[in-house]
Design an enzyme around this catalytic site. Structure first.
Site, PDB file in Angstrom:
ATOM      1  CD  GLU A 449      32.585  54.126  50.365  1.00 48.60           C
ATOM      2  OE1 GLU A 449      32.336  55.320  50.198  1.00 48.60           O
ATOM      3  OE2 GLU A 449      32.628  53.299  49.442  1.00 48.60           O
ATOM      4  CE1 TYR A 519      30.943  57.286  41.211  1.00 51.18           C
ATOM      5  CE2 TYR A 519      31.158  55.575  42.852  1.00 51.18           C
ATOM      6  CZ  TYR A 519      30.394  56.516  42.210  1.00 51.18           C
ATOM      7  OH  TYR A 519      29.083  56.689  42.569  1.00 51.18           O
ATOM      8  CD1 TRP A 600      25.834  51.145  45.102  1.00 52.10           C
ATOM      9  CD2 TRP A 600      25.614  50.014  47.030  1.00 52.10           C
ATOM     10  NE1 TRP A 600      25.217  51.966  46.004  1.00 52.10           N
ATOM     11  CE2 TRP A 600      25.065  51.308  47.176  1.00 52.10           C
ATOM     12  CE3 TRP A 600      25.553  49.117  48.095  1.00 52.10           C
ATOM     13  CZ2 TRP A 600      24.476  51.725  48.377  1.00 52.10           C
ATOM     14  CZ3 TRP A 600      24.983  49.543  49.273  1.00 52.10           C
ATOM     15  CH2 TRP A 600      24.450  50.837  49.408  1.00 52.10           C
ATOM     16  CE  LYS A 621      27.475  53.786  41.222  1.00 51.77           C
ATOM     17  NZ  LYS A 621      26.901  55.006  41.805  1.00 51.77           N
TER      18      LYS A 621
HETATM   19  C1  GCB Z   1      29.690  53.874  47.935  1.00 56.25           C
HETATM   20  C2  GCB Z   1      28.792  54.037  49.092  1.00 56.25           C
HETATM   21  C3  GCB Z   1      27.345  53.913  48.699  1.00 56.25           C
HETATM   22  C4  GCB Z   1      27.084  54.692  47.432  1.00 56.25           C
HETATM   23  C5  GCB Z   1      27.948  54.110  46.340  1.00 56.25           C
HETATM   24  C6  GCB Z   1      27.773  54.858  45.028  1.00 56.25           C
HETATM   25  O1  GCB Z   1      30.821  53.524  48.050  1.00 56.25           O
HETATM   26  O2  GCB Z   1      29.087  53.160  50.136  1.00 56.25           O
HETATM   27  O3  GCB Z   1      26.545  54.395  49.728  1.00 56.25           O
HETATM   28  O4  GCB Z   1      25.755  54.689  47.073  1.00 56.25           O
HETATM   29  O5  GCB Z   1      29.280  54.169  46.705  1.00 56.25           O
HETATM   30  O6  GCB Z   1      26.879  54.557  44.262  1.00 56.25           O
HETATM   31  O7  GCB Z   1      28.542  55.799  44.791  1.00 56.25           O
END
Ligand code: GCB
Length: 889
Positions: A449, A519, A600, A621
């Protein structure tokens, strides 16, 4: 040697030979490298010190006694900020002594740190050995010249994790600049002392092992393995000798070997260097086949002098495999198409931070295997070598990366500076050289990112030149592995931000971090988004480097679509996480061109900027809690889809308090079908799709309801059971309109979340911490009511509810308030229809006389068709309702 008479008759000749062998062994022992752990007996001081500490003139008797791994920051994993919370950033000092090794002669003594965060300065006896900038790679310094001839030496390390944002900070050009995780400070991995000869396998090679092995080809029942040995000479004269390389199978048998002579220049003044490249052929190789069969060889390289005496020896893992990534067909391992599905991992633990042990890593690896992943993204930086070693052994395909995150320039500059680029390049070379030999690693990622800040309008540099430079570094260091990066914004935001730099097309392959449904956007945009990007960059293999949702164990919803979530706040109901991941996974699994996807994250992890779900300083998450103790529901969604282990799991097992009598029951299973009973009564068999098995519209009895499920896979029966408590009675409903979170009121009554609605838009009243790092905001109370319970949220628009109830007479009590201070009387007027008939005409502001003031209306209704229909029809503006109570008469 056999026992018996002959034992006593060992000839003098044989005895002599034995002694000679022992002497040779001792001599060899002195020549080859030796390693000693430096983990114990450190003294530690947190904070800056003005006096000279490096040379031992300062009395450090008051310092804390610590051992490695150690770090001084602690955060996350608890509902309130943890009692031992510590977020101090700055300097930490470590010191300990170590003896000069005996009979050192011309040998060299190296001090090695497997990591120090973020910057480390190392002194021995007051002599500055060097500085290392970067929190995640190992590094070593030659301490020989600083040693005393004999006795104890003082080793002092200053570690500094100051924020890179501070003006003039020593970390100002050291990546990362930013990121969703804390930069824990300390010597958080092991340290060691290594003694080598002056002529040796390289010690000054970006912290790498000095030998680098790779599978060039596997063809016709033969593998060609290339081994590169880098050599160093610190002797004043030139030297000759040979490099003897052997490939050993799991049993230690030599399956291939090569001996190659070398010559190296004199190391007078500085170290001379040479490289020896060898090609070894392994006949009938046992391939490293990922999770299916992660077979490992070892490559052993010995450095011999001209007389054949051994000077040095290094051993590294070797997996014989070929990998390929195709834009249409995805990932191929050894000529076999293997769709990659997996998880990401951060390295922190509650209380320990980054100071974790091999056993901690092994626990994580076991959970990675348990969920059935075949790939892991080790994010967002270089992990411990032990982590990659365990991934080799587990057969995981690994995405390895450097922490170039969010920005491509330091905070003090609008554009990339040379110092910044050089540090990114250094960290990339360190990652590649140090972890090169792990067969599990498939791709090197150069960024995550990196244009996020720019996308947010905080204009930073154009990332492309830096990314192109790093891509070239990957190709130069490792022509066999593709470079990748994880993109957030380049393509997703381009319609909205035409000026934003796209990072697509720079690396060989790419990953997209996509949080559709979390998001922003809707979850069903995920598949279309992928198709869109795939069509635009048809030659670029695409993966999903991140997707996910927060999941709080103590927050529950009766309908994940009943209202909005607060991504940077609360609530984060566990059932919403499951739902979003179900919907995401279906779209990913249907697209074979996606070469890999990573949820994630496998584990919750710390970040002091977050106040979300039911935790503080934690990103929730994870599919598993930060302490690795609780597997959230969604963990089993994936297990059911990925693991060959017979799996059956009843979902929503923590959502035990049930406000509504009619519910959907769900299981995650890989048994094809699952049978369910409720309080012993059969509810039938459900067919499972994408691992999800459902029983819609199950009627609960007041009190405890025991649900038992069973299924069979591979002849093995699996079962699961849970108990839900229905707290109401048939036909009774208390609904929080417009929110997806159920809530127990102070009087003990359970209000359910918004279910049964169609149309309109949900809103919640209390919007805590929508700004990161915020404390929960003050709750603005609704006036004119004893209880706030019905007023925590509202649904607005043109909408209706269809609520399943037994036929009969009901009192429907509706709760309203006007949340918009600007709306005057008459500006919002609507009708309520009950069972299709006009039941009320409402102007909340006029009747309540003020905004944020409660208004209730009771409506008598008779239901004859098994469902109560309520419609909210706007006349002026939009309709609104906050709470709905259905009370049987
Ligand atoms: C992302 C990032 C990661 C964050 C994640 C989040 O895009 O790469 O480091 O932890 O989102 O949980 O917002």
């Amino acid at each position: 040697m056999r026992s018996g008479n002959r034992a006593g008759s060992v000839s003098l000749l044989a005895m002599g030979a034995l002694l000679c062998w022992a002497a040779q062994a001792e001599a060899r022992e002195e020549m080859v490298r030796r390693t000693m752990a430096l983990d114990a007996d450190w003294a530690f001081h947190l904070g800056n010190i003005q006096e000279r500490v490096q040379d031992g003139s300062l009395d450090a008797s008051g310092w804390e006694k610590v051992s490695l791994p150690h770090n001084w920051n602690r955060m996350g994993g608890t509902a309130q900020r943890r009692e031992d919370y510590q977020n101090v950033k700055g300097q930490g000092w470590y010191r300990r002594s170590f003896p000069t090794p005996e009979k050192l002669g011309d040998r060299h003594v190296w001090i090695q740190f497997d990591a120090a965060s973020v910057i480390a300065d190392v002194w021995v006896n007051g002599v500055h050995l060097g500085r290392h900038a970067g929190a995640f790679a190992g590094f070593r310094f030659d301490a020989t010249k600083a040693l005393k001839p004999a006795g104890d030496n003082l080793l002092v390390v200053r570690v500094d994790n100051s924020s890179p944002r501070e003006k003039g900070s020593p970390t100002a050009d050291v990546i990362p600049m930013n990121g969703d995780w804390p930069m824990y400070g300390g010597l958080y991995r092991p340290a060691s002392l290594i003694v080598t000869g002056p002529l040796r396998i390289a010690m000054e090679d970006f912290g790498g092992p000095g030998i680098y092995a790779s599978t060039e080809t596997v063809e016709g029942g033969k593998a060609r393995v290339r081994v590169l040995a880098r050599l160093e000479n610190g002797l004043p004269g030139s030297a000759k000798g040979s490099v003897q390389t052997r490939i050993l199978d799991r049993e230690g048998r030599v399956v291939a070997g090569a001996t190659t002579p070398f010559g190296i220049a004199a190391g007078s003044g500085s170290t001379a260097r040479a490289e020896v490249e060898q090609q070894l052929a392994v006949a009938d190789p046992h391939l490293w086949e990922g999770v299916r069969d992660p077979y490992l060889y070892h490559v052993n390289v010995r450095l011999l002098d001209r007389a054949g005496r051994q000077l040095d020896e290094v051993e590294q893992p070797l997996g014989i495999r070929t990998m390929r990534i195709d834009p249409e067909t995805g990932f191929w391992l050894n000529g076999r198409q293997v769709p990659l599905h997996g998880v990401s991992r951060h390295q922190d633990r509650p209380g320990k931070g980054w100071a974790i042990t091999s056993a901690d890593i092994a626990e994580d690896t076991a959970i990675i295997r348990e969920i059935g992943a075949n790939t892991v993204r080790l994010a967002h930086y270089q992990h411990a070598d032990e982590a990659y070693r365990q991934m080799d052994q587990a057969g995981m395909v690994v995405w390895a990366e450097i922490p170039l995150v969010d920005r491509s320039a330091p905070w003090y500059s609008e554009t990339t500076t040379e110092a910044f680029a050089a540090n990114a390049e250094q960290q990339l070379r360190e990652l590649i050289r140090q972890e090169y030999n792990h067969p599990s690693i498939a791709v090197w990622s150069i960024a995550n990112e990196v244009n996020l800040e720019a996308a947010k309008g905080r204009g930073t540099s154009n990332a492309r030149p830096l990314l192109e430079r790093l891509q070239a570094v990957v190709h130069a260091e490792d022509p066999l592995r593709p470079a990748t990066l994880a993109d957030c914004c380049g393509t997703i935001a381009e319609e909205n931000r035409p000026g934003l730099d796209s990072v697509a097309g720079i690396t060989d392959v790419i990953g997209y971090n996509r949080y559709h449904g979390w998001y922003g956007n809707k979850v069903d945009f995920l598949g279309r988004d992928l198709d869109r990007v795939h069509a635009r960059f048809p030659r670029q293999p695409i993966s999903i480097s991140e997707y996910g949702a927060g999941g709080a164990l103590t927050q529950h919803t009766d309908d994940p679509q009943g209202g909005p979530i607060a991504a940077f706040g609360r609530p984060h109901p566990e059932e919403f996480q499951s739902w979003l991941l179900e919907e995401s996974w279906k779209q990913i699994a249907a697209r074979p061109y996606v070469w890999a996807s990573w949820v994630w994250n496998l584990f919750d992890f710390s970040n002091e900027l977050r106040l979300e779900g039911d935790l503080t300083d934690t990103n929730d998450k994870g599919l598993v809690t930060f302490d690795r103790k609780t597997r959230k529901d969604a963990f089993y969604l994936y297990k059911a889809n990925w693991s060959p282990e017979p799996t059956l799991y009843l979902a929503e097992r923590r959502h035990t308090a049930r406000p509504y009598p009619v519910v959907d029951v769900k299981a995650y299973a890989n048994t094809g079908t699952v049978s369910l009973t409720l309080n012993g009564r059969p509810l039938g068999e459900a067919r499972c799709e994408v691992g999800i098995c459902r029983w819609p519209g199950v009627t609960l009895a007041p009190g405890e309801n025991r649900l038992e499920a069973s299924g069979t896979r591979d002849g093995k029966r699996v079962s699961d059971a849970m108990v839900w408590t229905f707290e109401g009675k048939p036909g009774l409903y208390r609904i929080r309109a417009g929110t997806l979170e159920q809530q127990r009121a102070p009087d003990g009554v359970l209000w359910g979340s918004d279910v049964f609605s169609t149309g309109g838009q949900g809103h919640f009243r209390d919007r805590p911490s929508m700004a990161r790092g915020g404390e929960p905001g003050p709750v603005q109370p609704v006036l004119g009511t004893q209880s706030q319970a019905p007023y925590g949220s509202w649904r607005e628009g043109d909408f209706s509810y269809t609520i399943p109830v037994p036929n009969g007479r009901y009192k429907v009590r509706l709760h309203f308030f006007e949340p918009d201070d600007k709306l005057g009387a008459g500006a919002r007027q609507f009708e309520v229809l009950a069972e299709g008939r006009k039941a009320a005409l409402i102007d909340v502001r006029r009747e309540a006389k003020a905004s944020w003031t409660a208004l209730t209306r009771n409506i008598p209704v008779t239901v004859a068709d098994g469902k109560l229909d309520l419609a909210f029809k706007p006349i002026v503006g939009s309709a609104i309702v906050s709470g709905i109570e259905v009370l049987p008469e």
